[in-house]
Scaffold this motif. Sequence first.
Motif, PDB file in Angstrom:
ATOM      1  N   ILE A  34      32.630  57.431  40.744  1.00 36.76           N
ATOM      2  CA  ILE A  34      32.402  56.976  42.119  1.00 36.76           C
ATOM      3  C   ILE A  34      32.373  58.200  43.016  1.00 36.76           C
ATOM      4  CG2 ILE A  34      33.265  55.516  43.989  1.00 36.76           C
ATOM      5  CD1 ILE A  34      34.909  54.041  41.731  1.00 36.76           C
TER       6      ILE A  34
ATOM      7  N   TYR B  39      42.246  55.140  38.501  1.00 36.94           N
ATOM      8  CA  TYR B  39      41.324  55.768  39.450  1.00 36.94           C
ATOM      9  C   TYR B  39      41.920  57.126  39.797  1.00 36.94           C
ATOM     10  CZ  TYR B  39      38.883  51.324  40.042  1.00 36.94           C
ATOM     11  OH  TYR B  39      38.156  50.173  39.829  1.00 36.94           O
TER      12      TYR B  39
ATOM     13  N   GLU C 166      33.907  56.718  54.069  1.00 36.15           N
ATOM     14  CA  GLU C 166      34.413  55.407  53.682  1.00 36.15           C
ATOM     15  C   GLU C 166      35.768  55.538  52.985  1.00 36.15           C
ATOM     16  OE1 GLU C 166      31.514  52.274  52.302  1.00 36.15           O
ATOM     17  OE2 GLU C 166      30.379  54.091  51.805  1.00 36.15           O
TER      18      GLU C 166
ATOM     19  N   GLU D  48      33.532  55.291  34.589  1.00 33.72           N
ATOM     20  CA  GLU D  48      32.889  55.050  35.887  1.00 33.72           C
ATOM     21  C   GLU D  48      33.090  56.283  36.754  1.00 33.72           C
ATOM     22  OE1 GLU D  48      33.311  51.765  39.550  1.00 33.72           O
ATOM     23  OE2 GLU D  48      34.779  51.829  37.896  1.00 33.72           O
TER      24      GLU D  48
ATOM     25  N   ARG E 163      35.353  62.772  46.671  1.00 35.09           N
ATOM     26  CA  ARG E 163      34.494  63.155  47.802  1.00 35.09           C
ATOM     27  C   ARG E 163      33.910  64.550  47.561  1.00 35.09           C
ATOM     28  NH1 ARG E 163      35.721  59.469  51.861  1.00 35.09           N
ATOM     29  NH2 ARG E 163      37.798  58.534  51.706  1.00 35.09           N
TER      30      ARG E 163
ATOM     31  N   ILE F 200      37.071  59.040  41.126  1.00 32.55           N
ATOM     32  CA  ILE F 200      36.729  58.679  42.499  1.00 32.55           C
ATOM     33  C   ILE F 200      36.927  59.921  43.360  1.00 32.55           C
ATOM     34  CG2 ILE F 200      39.046  57.686  42.842  1.00 32.55           C
ATOM     35  CD1 ILE F 200      37.672  55.672  44.800  1.00 32.55           C
TER      36      ILE F 200
ATOM     37  N   LEU G 148      38.014  48.362  42.514  1.00 32.41           N
ATOM     38  CA  LEU G 148      37.731  46.941  42.331  1.00 32.41           C
ATOM     39  C   LEU G 148      38.407  46.349  41.097  1.00 32.41           C
ATOM     40  CD1 LEU G 148      33.907  47.028  43.180  1.00 32.41           C
ATOM     41  CD2 LEU G 148      35.853  46.638  44.725  1.00 32.41           C
TER      42      LEU G 148
ATOM     43  N   LYS H 261      38.518  55.043  50.180  1.00 32.75           N
ATOM     44  CA  LYS H 261      38.482  54.943  48.720  1.00 32.75           C
ATOM     45  C   LYS H 261      38.887  53.549  48.248  1.00 32.75           C
ATOM     46  CE  LYS H 261      38.912  59.803  47.326  1.00 32.75           C
ATOM     47  NZ  LYS H 261      39.644  60.798  46.524  1.00 32.75           N
ATOM     48  N   SER H 262      39.706  52.883  49.035  1.00 30.28           N
ATOM     49  CA  SER H 262      40.156  51.540  48.640  1.00 30.28           C
ATOM     50  C   SER H 262      38.988  50.569  48.493  1.00 30.28           C
ATOM     51  CB  SER H 262      41.166  50.997  49.645  1.00 30.28           C
ATOM     52  OG  SER H 262      40.568  50.855  50.924  1.00 30.28           O
ATOM     53  N   ASN H 263      37.883  50.823  49.195  1.00 29.89           N
ATOM     54  CA  ASN H 263      36.718  49.930  49.111  1.00 29.89           C
ATOM     55  C   ASN H 263      36.080  49.944  47.719  1.00 29.89           C
ATOM     56  OD1 ASN H 263      37.078  49.364  51.812  1.00 29.89           O
ATOM     57  ND2 ASN H 263      35.530  50.828  52.511  1.00 29.89           N
ATOM     58  N   TYR H 264      36.346  51.003  46.955  1.00 34.51           N
ATOM     59  CA  TYR H 264      35.697  51.174  45.657  1.00 34.51           C
ATOM     60  C   TYR H 264      36.640  50.889  44.482  1.00 34.51           C
ATOM     61  CZ  TYR H 264      31.988  53.378  48.340  1.00 34.51           C
ATOM     62  OH  TYR H 264      30.969  53.618  49.238  1.00 34.51           O
TER      63      TYR H 264
ATOM     64  N   ILE I 212      31.861  59.436  46.617  1.00 31.72           N
ATOM     65  CA  ILE I 212      31.833  59.009  48.013  1.00 31.72           C
ATOM     66  C   ILE I 212      31.362  60.176  48.864  1.00 31.72           C
ATOM     67  CG2 ILE I 212      33.207  58.080  49.926  1.00 31.72           C
ATOM     68  CD1 ILE I 212      35.164  57.006  47.819  1.00 31.72           C
TER      69      ILE I 212
END
Length: 421
Positions: free
Chosen positions: A373, A315, A379, A371, A351, A349, A386, A381-384, A375
């Motif tokens: 992501i 990531y 929020e 992928e 912003r 990942i 996975l 970044k750890s939430n995404y 954001i």
Amino acid sequence: MKIRRVLVFPAGTEIGLEIYNALKYCKDIEIFGAGQPISNPATFVYPNYYQVPSIHDPSWLQELIELCRKMKIEYIFPAYDDVIVALVKHREKIPAIILAPSLDSCFLTRSKALTYERLKDVIRVPDVYSIEEAVCFPLIVKPNRGQGALGVMKVNNDQELRAAMGNVDDPIICEYLPGEEFTIDCFSDRDRGLLFSGARIRLRTRNGIAVHTRSLSLDGIQEMASRISNQLKLYGAWFFQLKRSKSGDLTLLEVAPRIAGSMSTHRVKGVNFPLLTIYESERLPLDLILLDKVVELDRSLKNRYLLNLEFEALYIDLDDTLILRGKVNLDALKLIFSCINKKIHIALITRHYGNLSDTLKTYRLHNLFDEIIHIEGNENKSNYILKNNAIFVDDSFSERQEVYNALGIPVFDCSMIEALS
């Protein structure tokens, strides 16, 4: 297509590293390294590295023979001066082609005294003195079987001379040459003779190796190289070194029938000495396309890492990480392609403020990721993140700290990336 299996021994020298760099992208070469079981850079560089004792160990030859048979080695590059003679001495016993000329040529060039004697009527060599004749100071005392500038001592009087003679192994006393020093990188074919000679000036040396050198045109070099090649019956890659005398005459220092660590100066001009040496041994027709440019090379210590970290997903942040100061961060890009080669999942990942798709297209980054992501709020970044067994790369300490505290996975900033690829 024939794949040639090539062993470099010992692989951890500067010579061995240059051979690896010259051959690592050659589609018809599979390269292997061997050397002593000691700390050396080849263990970090060579994908296939094997332990073989020093040539001073009684078991070295048998272990080398067994390695050649086991790995089906076809060619061996000697990558140290003493190793050249040792390998060529046992050429008939080793089940691989030793990429070096005859034993006579290798033995002679290992001795400066013998080299000077053989070539004294061919090119200018330094005056050599006995200790009784040494009266015109300054003089140079150096090992007869040395290499580069290792063990060379300038002496200014009889007292210094006698002290140096006791401190140098198998010493010879030579004329002092105060001028510029040059290396002449050469390649010869055993039928067609000298095919290439290129001069470079040695601007800075360390441990006898030119770490700052620049290619240049030097009058008379082609003729000088041709005479040496013919007299010593050299073929494949080889080089010689010159220094200017007090009167400005180019004077021989040494000849070596091997790759030089800084031959990369001419390699990037189109002369791949190791590859040409293999082809010459197969008696293939050879030709060169040379880049007509001056090349200046500077070498310094290089970091290599063994991190022992395995991961299945990367990531990585965009702004100030993958794109830094309006340019693509090449270290980060290298990491991404390293992950592509290893089939590791890559997720962007970010912003990023603005049109992310346009930004990625502007920097030619839009097709790199498995992928993306994006954001847009606050929020974490750890939430995404996975994927299991992941790592996280971001320039922001607060972002790294949040991910580390939440997930406990390894986190990296831009200065740490070089250890990952």
